[in-house]
Design an enzyme around this catalytic site. Structure first.
Site, mmCIF file in Angstrom:
data_model
loop_
_atom_site.group_PDB
_atom_site.id
_atom_site.type_symbol
_atom_site.label_atom_id
_atom_site.label_comp_id
_atom_site.label_asym_id
_atom_site.label_seq_id
_atom_site.Cartn_x
_atom_site.Cartn_y
_atom_site.Cartn_z
ATOM 1 N N THR A 18 0.905 -1.072 0.178
ATOM 2 C CA THR A 18 -0.081 -0.002 0.156
ATOM 3 C C THR A 18 0.862 1.103 -0.034
ATOM 4 O O THR A 18 2.098 1.211 0.471
ATOM 5 C CB THR A 18 -0.722 -0.058 1.375
ATOM 6 O OG1 THR A 18 -1.878 -1.185 1.212
ATOM 7 C CG2 THR A 18 -1.415 1.134 1.600
ATOM 8 N N ARG A 21 -13.869 -6.974 -1.186
ATOM 9 C CA ARG A 21 -12.946 -7.060 0.042
ATOM 10 C C ARG A 21 -12.597 -5.433 0.087
ATOM 11 O O ARG A 21 -11.899 -4.910 -0.607
ATOM 12 C CB ARG A 21 -12.092 -7.930 0.192
ATOM 13 C CG ARG A 21 -11.211 -7.714 1.602
ATOM 14 C CD ARG A 21 -9.840 -6.797 1.363
ATOM 15 N NE ARG A 21 -9.148 -7.083 2.606
ATOM 16 C CZ ARG A 21 -8.009 -6.211 2.837
ATOM 17 N NH1 ARG A 21 -7.566 -5.395 1.686
ATOM 18 N NH2 ARG A 21 -7.446 -6.270 3.983
ATOM 19 N N ILE A 22 -12.900 -4.758 1.223
ATOM 20 C CA ILE A 22 -12.496 -3.457 1.668
ATOM 21 C C ILE A 22 -11.540 -3.656 2.789
ATOM 22 O O ILE A 22 -11.761 -4.461 3.767
ATOM 23 C CB ILE A 22 -13.505 -2.388 2.077
ATOM 24 C CG1 ILE A 22 -14.365 -2.403 0.909
ATOM 25 C CG2 ILE A 22 -13.189 -1.214 2.286
ATOM 26 C CD1 ILE A 22 -15.796 -1.348 1.055
ATOM 27 N N GLY A 23 -10.162 -2.834 2.708
ATOM 28 C CA GLY A 23 -9.208 -2.950 3.770
ATOM 29 C C GLY A 23 -9.137 -1.781 4.534
ATOM 30 O O GLY A 23 -10.132 -1.001 4.550
ATOM 31 N N ASP A 24 -8.126 -1.220 5.181
ATOM 32 C CA ASP A 24 -7.977 -0.136 5.878
ATOM 33 C C ASP A 24 -7.707 1.114 5.271
ATOM 34 O O ASP A 24 -8.180 1.863 5.708
ATOM 35 C CB ASP A 24 -7.053 -0.605 7.102
ATOM 36 C CG ASP A 24 -5.667 -0.755 6.464
ATOM 37 O OD1 ASP A 24 -5.306 -1.703 5.807
ATOM 38 O OD2 ASP A 24 -4.801 0.170 6.491
ATOM 39 N N THR A 82 -0.175 1.145 7.043
ATOM 40 C CA THR A 82 -0.154 0.106 5.916
ATOM 41 C C THR A 82 0.327 -1.165 6.915
ATOM 42 O O THR A 82 0.951 -1.137 7.893
ATOM 43 C CB THR A 82 1.096 0.354 5.081
ATOM 44 O OG1 THR A 82 1.280 -0.811 4.178
ATOM 45 C CG2 THR A 82 2.290 0.773 5.441
ATOM 46 N N GLY A 83 -0.168 -2.219 6.409
ATOM 47 C CA GLY A 83 0.149 -3.612 7.264
ATOM 48 C C GLY A 83 -1.252 -4.359 7.037
ATOM 49 O O GLY A 83 -1.942 -4.327 6.212
ATOM 50 N N GLU A 84 -1.457 -5.269 8.035
ATOM 51 C CA GLU A 84 -2.553 -6.027 8.368
ATOM 52 C C GLU A 84 -3.815 -5.198 8.518
ATOM 53 O O GLU A 84 -4.011 -4.889 9.388
ATOM 54 C CB GLU A 84 -2.341 -6.999 9.520
ATOM 55 C CG GLU A 84 -1.150 -7.918 9.190
ATOM 56 C CD GLU A 84 -0.971 -9.023 10.431
ATOM 57 O OE1 GLU A 84 -1.127 -8.723 11.574
ATOM 58 O OE2 GLU A 84 -0.399 -10.261 9.972
ATOM 59 N N GLY A 85 -4.508 -5.462 7.223
ATOM 60 C CA GLY A 85 -5.697 -4.314 7.498
ATOM 61 C C GLY A 85 -6.688 -4.668 8.614
ATOM 62 O O GLY A 85 -7.192 -3.575 9.103
#
Lengths: 327, 327
Positions: free
Chosen positions: A197, A225-228, A247-250
């Site tokens: 990201t 799918r929607i992330g952070d 950024t990272g694990e959503g």
């Protein structure tokens, strides 16, 4: 007159075996984007314009996972999302599920400024994009050979792959070994790193902060799918005090409301930027892995991550400049 | 053994001219849902199950704006969204853009528990719902005659209408007068009240908090528009300390990260639930209008709003129970 500062990132969680050439390319891109932002800040462009400009540049380059070069969904398509936030008045805009928009961050900006809403997604967002006359491309413009190969590997491993740029010719044994590596690094079969990201945060000489984040999301993700990254308070946040992009694990960033918490801890506990960033990375992530960049209205810049590396760069008005991947 | 508590809401921002009969119907529905939740809590159902159960009931009833009875998009269709959060471990799930799912809140729960992601939207969410075998219906199941009429009025005024249940037979002069009233109440031609979003928060006797929010969104909204209700930290939040569900002007709730801030203020400033809720409603909304319900792990419950009225009800284990609309 305050001091400007800027930071950019290209994702948290980097394969330790990333070939040196790839590392160099990444650092060159980060440097180029940083310099673009620095020029803009020196020309007195407001922070909100600077972050959009820089993220557009990152989206247009196929190296990281945003715009061109986005990760692929399980169906082999690209669904992009982005958000942007302007510190003064905390105005914000976000988009998800874009498939033809060349620069998602610019559409997010238009949502903020030209629509009565804060967040548009999928066909509704695409329709708005058409009405706004932004540059549109065929979905395959965004798809790179690298990512097509990456998707295959991800399906083979039957896991959500976090990103690593192993050249495909070193596949089979090399890839298998590398594959073991990611899985072990995460401690889980399903890795939920958000691979590469991108984001930018800036504070201009008027002390205005802004933040922007853009991504193609997780490799092999489910459609829809929607992330952070498009979620205000999770992947992006800006207010009078600061601007943050994560950024990272959503999932960890969402449940940790990471971006908002940096500012909240400054507001409610009176911490300075660096302390706030440290606190949030240490306390709000539990077992989650993530990183963030942040600026404060005073011209401070900070970057912290608990992942294995993070592509980032930062610069301040007094001449400080740094681009890096590892600790 | 802690004390349980529960609160439900059916939206903030109520037409002062709402006919008495409608007010009664609303209070009866809130009472029925509250009693459903109370029975569940007395049977020792965990808070996460209680909030889902209660919101399902609200979705199934056409009165408020969720599930059946959802507001209509500019195209005359229904696009529903919801989110749910479990305090312990802060697990969460959210959905947007649902068109055939009878109970959006249950799909949000399934996203949390049966998918590797936190948030699914539009066709991807519908696909997931099909795979999960949840009850599906035709889109027109959700559409009520009233809302069709409401949409016409909204288009006539070319504004996003906040909801008021003026019977259509009293249209023309009556509606025009009410319309003026509406527009003046907001101070803006474009009203961005989220009409009659529903929600439930609960803490069980183990001290576990949970929150859930569900809505059809804004009347006459653009296709693809996402509001605050499915956004973790904005419309919904739950953690070890508390559970919160918000309703009102979506943009204000998003930029104010309202739900998260109640908990953040408790965590970072050490305020109790009531103080925290007061603080957030007073300080985080600027010119925005919204309301929220909240419970704490200690069995406290509260509701605050700066809008003109809010449909709500709350109850605690020591026999307290209250259902109301106005201040």
């Amino acid at each position: 007159m305050g001091r400007w500062a800027i930071a950019v990132h290209g994702g948290a969680g980097v394969d330790p075996n990333l070939p040196q050439q790839r590392q160099e390319e990444a650092k060159q891109l980060l440097t180029r984007c940083l310099n673009l932002g620095i020029s803009a800040l020196r020309s007195n462009l407001p922070a909100i314009d600077v972050v959009e400009l820089v993220v557009r540049e990152l989206e247009s380059d196929p190296l990281f996972n945003s715009g061109r070069g986005s990760a692929l969904t399980e169906k082999g398509t690209v669904e992009m999302e982005a958000s942007i936030m302007d510190g003064p008045k905390r105005r914000c805009g976000a988009v998800s599920g874009l498939t033809t928009v060349k620069n998602p961050v610019s559409l997010a900006r238009l949502v903020m400024e030209k629509s009565p809403h804060s967040y548009l997604a999928f066909s509704g967002a695409e329709e708005f994009a058409r009405q706004q006359g932004v540059e549109l491309m065929q979905n395959d413009y965004f798809i790179t050979e690298d990512n097509v190969g990456m998707l295959k590997l991800a399906k083979e491993a039957n896991s959500i792959l976090f990103d690593y740029r192993i050249p495909l010719e070193t596949c089979s044994a090399g890839a298998a070994a590398a594959m073991d590596n990611p899985l072990q690094m995460n401690g889980l079969p399903i890795s939920v790193y958000a691979p590469e990201t991108v984001g930018c945060v800036a504070v201009d000489s008027e002390g205005r902060c802004a933040a922007a984040t853009s991504t193609g999301g997780l490799m092999n993700k489910m459609t829809g799918r929607i992330g952070d990254s498009p979620l205000i308070g999770a992947g992006t946040y800006a207010c009078d005090l600061c601007g943050i992009s994560c950024t990272g694990e959503g999932e960890a960033i969402i449940r940790g409301t990471l971006a908002r918490d940096v500012a909240a801890v400054m507001e409610y506990k009176g911490l300075g930027l660096q302390q706030a960033v440290d606190f949030v990375i240490n306390e709000r992530l539990d077992e989650g892995k993530a990183g963030l960049i942040a600026v404060s209205r005073n011209g401070d810049v900070a970057c912290r991550y608990n992942t294995n590396g993070m592509f980032r760069g930062c610069a301040t008005e007094d001449g400080f400049m740094e681009v890096g991947i590892w600790n």
